[in-house]
Design a protein around this motif. Structure first.
Motif, PDB file in Angstrom:
ATOM      1  N   ILE A 280      54.019  43.523  40.140  1.00  0.00           N
ATOM      2  CA  ILE A 280      55.356  43.468  40.772  1.00  0.00           C
ATOM      3  C   ILE A 280      55.489  44.607  41.785  1.00  0.00           C
ATOM      4  O   ILE A 280      55.943  44.418  42.911  1.00  0.00           O
ATOM      5  N   GLU A 281      55.037  45.806  41.371  1.00  0.00           N
ATOM      6  CA  GLU A 281      55.176  46.979  42.253  1.00  0.00           C
ATOM      7  C   GLU A 281      54.265  46.882  43.476  1.00  0.00           C
ATOM      8  O   GLU A 281      54.635  47.320  44.565  1.00  0.00           O
ATOM      9  N   THR A 282      53.102  46.299  43.300  1.00  0.00           N
ATOM     10  CA  THR A 282      52.184  46.134  44.443  1.00  0.00           C
ATOM     11  C   THR A 282      52.840  45.253  45.508  1.00  0.00           C
ATOM     12  O   THR A 282      52.782  45.566  46.713  1.00  0.00           O
ATOM     13  N   ILE A 283      53.465  44.176  45.066  1.00  0.00           N
ATOM     14  CA  ILE A 283      54.102  43.263  46.025  1.00  0.00           C
ATOM     15  C   ILE A 283      55.303  43.952  46.676  1.00  0.00           C
ATOM     16  O   ILE A 283      55.507  43.877  47.891  1.00  0.00           O
TER      17      ILE A 283
ATOM     18  N   GLN B 137      42.271  27.319  33.252  1.00  0.00           N
ATOM     19  CA  GLN B 137      42.580  27.813  31.899  1.00  0.00           C
ATOM     20  C   GLN B 137      41.530  28.779  31.367  1.00  0.00           C
ATOM     21  O   GLN B 137      41.618  29.207  30.226  1.00  0.00           O
ATOM     22  N   VAL B 138      40.556  29.095  32.174  1.00  0.00           N
ATOM     23  CA  VAL B 138      39.548  30.041  31.670  1.00  0.00           C
ATOM     24  C   VAL B 138      39.594  31.362  32.446  1.00  0.00           C
ATOM     25  O   VAL B 138      39.420  32.443  31.861  1.00  0.00           O
ATOM     26  N   ALA B 139      39.877  31.282  33.743  1.00  0.00           N
ATOM     27  CA  ALA B 139      39.864  32.502  34.570  1.00  0.00           C
ATOM     28  C   ALA B 139      40.783  33.603  34.024  1.00  0.00           C
ATOM     29  O   ALA B 139      40.431  34.779  34.098  1.00  0.00           O
ATOM     30  N   PRO B 140      41.952  33.271  33.465  1.00  0.00           N
ATOM     31  CA  PRO B 140      42.828  34.348  32.982  1.00  0.00           C
ATOM     32  C   PRO B 140      42.323  35.028  31.710  1.00  0.00           C
ATOM     33  O   PRO B 140      42.787  36.102  31.365  1.00  0.00           O
ATOM     34  N   HIS B 141      41.375  34.388  31.019  1.00  0.00           N
ATOM     35  CA  HIS B 141      41.099  34.796  29.639  1.00  0.00           C
ATOM     36  C   HIS B 141      39.669  35.253  29.356  1.00  0.00           C
ATOM     37  O   HIS B 141      39.413  35.856  28.328  1.00  0.00           O
ATOM     38  N   GLU B 142      38.739  34.881  30.219  1.00  0.00           N
ATOM     39  CA  GLU B 142      37.330  35.164  29.918  1.00  0.00           C
ATOM     40  C   GLU B 142      36.604  35.601  31.184  1.00  0.00           C
ATOM     41  O   GLU B 142      36.972  35.154  32.267  1.00  0.00           O
ATOM     42  N   PRO B 143      35.560  36.403  31.029  1.00  0.00           N
ATOM     43  CA  PRO B 143      34.787  36.755  32.234  1.00  0.00           C
ATOM     44  C   PRO B 143      34.156  35.486  32.820  1.00  0.00           C
ATOM     45  O   PRO B 143      33.694  34.628  32.081  1.00  0.00           O
ATOM     46  N   ILE B 144      34.168  35.389  34.156  1.00  0.00           N
ATOM     47  CA  ILE B 144      33.573  34.228  34.824  1.00  0.00           C
ATOM     48  C   ILE B 144      32.449  34.709  35.725  1.00  0.00           C
ATOM     49  O   ILE B 144      32.583  35.722  36.401  1.00  0.00           O
ATOM     50  N   ASP B 145      31.374  33.933  35.751  1.00  0.00           N
ATOM     51  CA  ASP B 145      30.269  34.238  36.660  1.00  0.00           C
ATOM     52  C   ASP B 145      29.862  32.915  37.309  1.00  0.00           C
ATOM     53  O   ASP B 145      29.174  32.099  36.684  1.00  0.00           O
ATOM     54  N   VAL B 146      30.319  32.701  38.535  1.00  0.00           N
ATOM     55  CA  VAL B 146      30.071  31.392  39.150  1.00  0.00           C
ATOM     56  C   VAL B 146      28.579  31.171  39.394  1.00  0.00           C
ATOM     57  O   VAL B 146      28.119  30.024  39.389  1.00  0.00           O
TER      58      VAL B 146
ATOM     59  N   ALA C 125      37.719  26.216  40.913  1.00  0.00           N
ATOM     60  CA  ALA C 125      39.132  26.316  41.329  1.00  0.00           C
ATOM     61  C   ALA C 125      39.931  27.074  40.284  1.00  0.00           C
ATOM     62  O   ALA C 125      39.713  26.899  39.082  1.00  0.00           O
ATOM     63  N   LEU C 126      40.864  27.911  40.737  1.00  0.00           N
ATOM     64  CA  LEU C 126      41.734  28.619  39.791  1.00  0.00           C
ATOM     65  C   LEU C 126      43.078  28.988  40.423  1.00  0.00           C
ATOM     66  O   LEU C 126      43.229  28.933  41.645  1.00  0.00           O
ATOM     67  N   SER C 127      44.030  29.344  39.549  1.00  0.00           N
ATOM     68  CA  SER C 127      45.405  29.657  39.983  1.00  0.00           C
ATOM     69  C   SER C 127      45.757  31.096  39.658  1.00  0.00           C
ATOM     70  O   SER C 127      45.498  31.561  38.531  1.00  0.00           O
ATOM     71  N   GLY C 128      46.416  31.779  40.567  1.00  0.00           N
ATOM     72  CA  GLY C 128      46.820  33.163  40.342  1.00  0.00           C
ATOM     73  C   GLY C 128      47.904  33.314  39.278  1.00  0.00           C
ATOM     74  O   GLY C 128      47.886  34.261  38.487  1.00  0.00           O
ATOM     75  N   HIS C 129      48.845  32.378  39.246  1.00  0.00           N
ATOM     76  CA  HIS C 129      50.010  32.574  38.372  1.00  0.00           C
ATOM     77  C   HIS C 129      49.686  32.472  36.890  1.00  0.00           C
ATOM     78  O   HIS C 129      50.478  32.876  36.044  1.00  0.00           O
ATOM     79  N   LYS C 130      48.508  31.937  36.555  1.00  0.00           N
ATOM     80  CA  LYS C 130      48.139  31.870  35.139  1.00  0.00           C
ATOM     81  C   LYS C 130      47.378  33.130  34.711  1.00  0.00           C
ATOM     82  O   LYS C 130      47.067  33.304  33.548  1.00  0.00           O
ATOM     83  N   MET C 131      47.027  33.968  35.684  1.00  0.00           N
ATOM     84  CA  MET C 131      46.229  35.163  35.362  1.00  0.00           C
ATOM     85  C   MET C 131      46.953  36.439  35.805  1.00  0.00           C
ATOM     86  O   MET C 131      46.339  37.337  36.369  1.00  0.00           O
ATOM     87  N   LEU C 132      48.259  36.465  35.539  1.00  0.00           N
ATOM     88  CA  LEU C 132      49.112  37.644  35.776  1.00  0.00           C
ATOM     89  C   LEU C 132      49.458  37.846  37.246  1.00  0.00           C
ATOM     90  O   LEU C 132      50.116  38.817  37.604  1.00  0.00           O
TER      91      LEU C 132
ATOM     92  N   LYS D 176      45.205  40.585  43.722  1.00  0.00           N
ATOM     93  CA  LYS D 176      44.230  41.681  43.549  1.00  0.00           C
ATOM     94  C   LYS D 176      44.714  42.646  42.457  1.00  0.00           C
ATOM     95  O   LYS D 176      43.929  43.094  41.616  1.00  0.00           O
ATOM     96  N   ALA D 177      46.010  42.941  42.476  1.00  0.00           N
ATOM     97  CA  ALA D 177      46.544  43.843  41.444  1.00  0.00           C
ATOM     98  C   ALA D 177      46.374  43.213  40.057  1.00  0.00           C
ATOM     99  O   ALA D 177      46.095  43.917  39.070  1.00  0.00           O
ATOM    100  N   ALA D 178      46.524  41.897  39.982  1.00  0.00           N
ATOM    101  CA  ALA D 178      46.353  41.207  38.694  1.00  0.00           C
ATOM    102  C   ALA D 178      44.901  41.302  38.232  1.00  0.00           C
ATOM    103  O   ALA D 178      44.624  41.590  37.060  1.00  0.00           O
ATOM    104  N   VAL D 179      43.986  41.082  39.157  1.00  0.00           N
ATOM    105  CA  VAL D 179      42.557  41.164  38.831  1.00  0.00           C
ATOM    106  C   VAL D 179      42.223  42.577  38.331  1.00  0.00           C
ATOM    107  O   VAL D 179      41.518  42.752  37.329  1.00  0.00           O
TER     108      VAL D 179
END
Ligand SMILES: Cc1ncc(COP(=O)(O)O)c(C=O)c1O
Length: 422
Positions: A46-49, A209-218, A227-234, A293-296
């Motif tokens: 929130i503060e980053t934005i 449903q995986v990007a927010p919860h587990e390490p991913i290595d494409v 494909a992934l969504s920002g709003h599901k990963m903070l 980026k702040a979420a990541v």
């Protein structure tokens, strides 16, 4: 369970999420279990934005002025952060979209326009979100292709023993979710990619449903698109990511036309820009990308492997607690095969009614078909109630869910027990 049973400092994490301090309907403290639909944001995001809009904002890649340079720098640094998050080989392969839906549509439009031929087959699974069904149905219609669905067994898992009937030389593209948004099933990504490769098919992985919860290595996944969504990963709403292999992205026509995606425009036509800009027409979601980026960074700081473990423990407890309530049907596989998503029904009661009682108890879950109508058809129910966990959920949240379900059971199934129902 006491606090020592946590593998994360959940109390400290919760202090970063001001929204969780609220009381629902002014009474009960909020228990937020609707994370599969959308997560909450920590104050760091929130503060980053807020800072971006207060100090650094201008349009990107355009004006050569002080503010625009800052904004562009922040935007492109975010692309590099996402590249690292996914372990993608190059940040040119990171395309910012408005979310998973837009990322899948981009491929379904652009890749299919260039490569899908009449008679080709697109292979999906029966547990896909509508976002990973409808764009392919539209593409199949446009190009006279056929869609097939890998079936699921009664535990809600794919069964590789029947795949030979589905993967064939006609299979041009395979698109599947890494984790089901309803059943929580973790799909065997490696096996699916291998089966697709054997028949020469291209692979898209829906990682919403995986990007927010587990390490991913494409690169380890070995697929062609993710494909992934920002709003599901903070992260903020309105931003998502398509990662694609350079070989494909370079051959694919631009999806949307407009500003920023061109090298040159004349009255006769245009030349597209190089990657990744070729697929980012118009003013992009600048603040959202910077917020992502702040979420990541927040997820890195906590550690995705710890988050996975934390959610696993919550899911294990949820299965126990829900079973203790009685008359609850849990859908999907056993805890060892699932992520932090528990869909259920109170026997004989509509999920919507259950969620209304839970809401009165301060508990936010989701009820409905969760944008997976074909899956619900297979389950034989029009709707399920879904509790989904994230890093800020506590064991107490799960116990509160159990208590609220007991209340729901008393209210909605008065005088009925499993034996009188049998
Ligand atoms: C598995 C899956 N795919 C795709 C989507 C669509 O994501 P969005 O609405 O962010 O585009 C969702 C959202 O719930 C999902 O769970």
């Amino acid at each position: 369970m006491d606090a020592t049973a946590y593998c994360l400092d959940v109390a400290a994490i919760r202090r970063d999420f001001p929204i969780l301090e609220q009381r629902v309907h002014g009474r009960k403290t909020l228990v937020y279990l609707d994370n599969a639909a959308s997560a909450q944001r920590p104050r760091q995001v929130i503060e980053t934005i807020d800072q971006l809009y207060r100090r650094h904002y201008a349009n990107v890649h355009r004006g050569i002025h002080w503010l625009s340079e800052q904004s562009t720098e922040l935007y492109e640094t975010a692309r590099e952060a996402v590249r690292q998050f996914l372990n993608a080989p190059s940040s040119d392969e990171i395309i910012f979209t408005s979310g998973t839906t837009a990322a899948i549509n981009l491929v379904a439009r652009s890749w299919c326009e260039a490569f899908l031929k009449p008679g080709d087959e697109i292979l999906l699974t029966l547990m896909e979100h509508h976002s990973n069904i409808v764009p392919w149905q539209q593409a199949a219609q446009r190009h006279q292709a056929k869609i097939r669905f890998l079936p699921i067994d009664n535990q809600g898992m794919l069964d590789p023993s029947c795949w030979d009937q589905y993967f064939s030389p006609r299979t041009r593209l395979v698109s599947f979710t890494a984790v089901s948004n309803v059943l929580g099933t973790r799909n065997p990504v490696g096996q699916l990619v291998e089966a697709a490769r054997r028949v020469g098919a291209v692979v898209l992985i829906d990682a919403a449903q995986v990007a927010p919860h587990e390490p991913i290595d494409v690169q380890a996944w070995g697929a062609d698109f993710v494909a992934l969504s920002g709003h599901k990963m903070l992260g903020p709403t309105g931003v998502g990511v398509l990662w694609g292999r350079r070989e494909w992205l370079e051959k694919m026509p631009p999806f949307l036309g407009g500003g920023s995606m061109i090298r040159k425009v004349t009255l006769e036509g245009f030349e597209p820009a190089s990657l990744p800009y070729k697929f980012e027409a118009g003013t992009p979601p600048i603040a959202e990308v910077v917020g992502l980026k702040a979420a990541v960074e927040y997820l890195w700081q906590i550690g995705l492997a710890h988050i996975t473990e934390h959610e696993h423990r919550l899911t294990e407890l949820a299965h126990e607690v829900l079973s203790d309530v009685g008359d609850i049907i849990i859908y999907g596989p056993s805890v060892q095969h699932k992520a932090g998503i528990v869909s259920f029904n109170l026997d004989g009661v509509h999920a919507q009614d259950v969620s209304e009682v839970l809401d009165q108890e301060g508990i936010a879950i989701r009820a409905g078909h969760h944008c997976a109508m074909p899956l619900h058809e297979r389950l034989g129910v029009p709707a399920t109630a879904r509790a989904s966990f994230y890093l800020y959920n506590t064991y107490d949240d799960v116990y509160r869910l159990g208590e609220a379900l007991r209340t729901a059971k008393k209210l909605l199934r008065p005088g009925r027990t499993r034996s009188s129902n049998a």
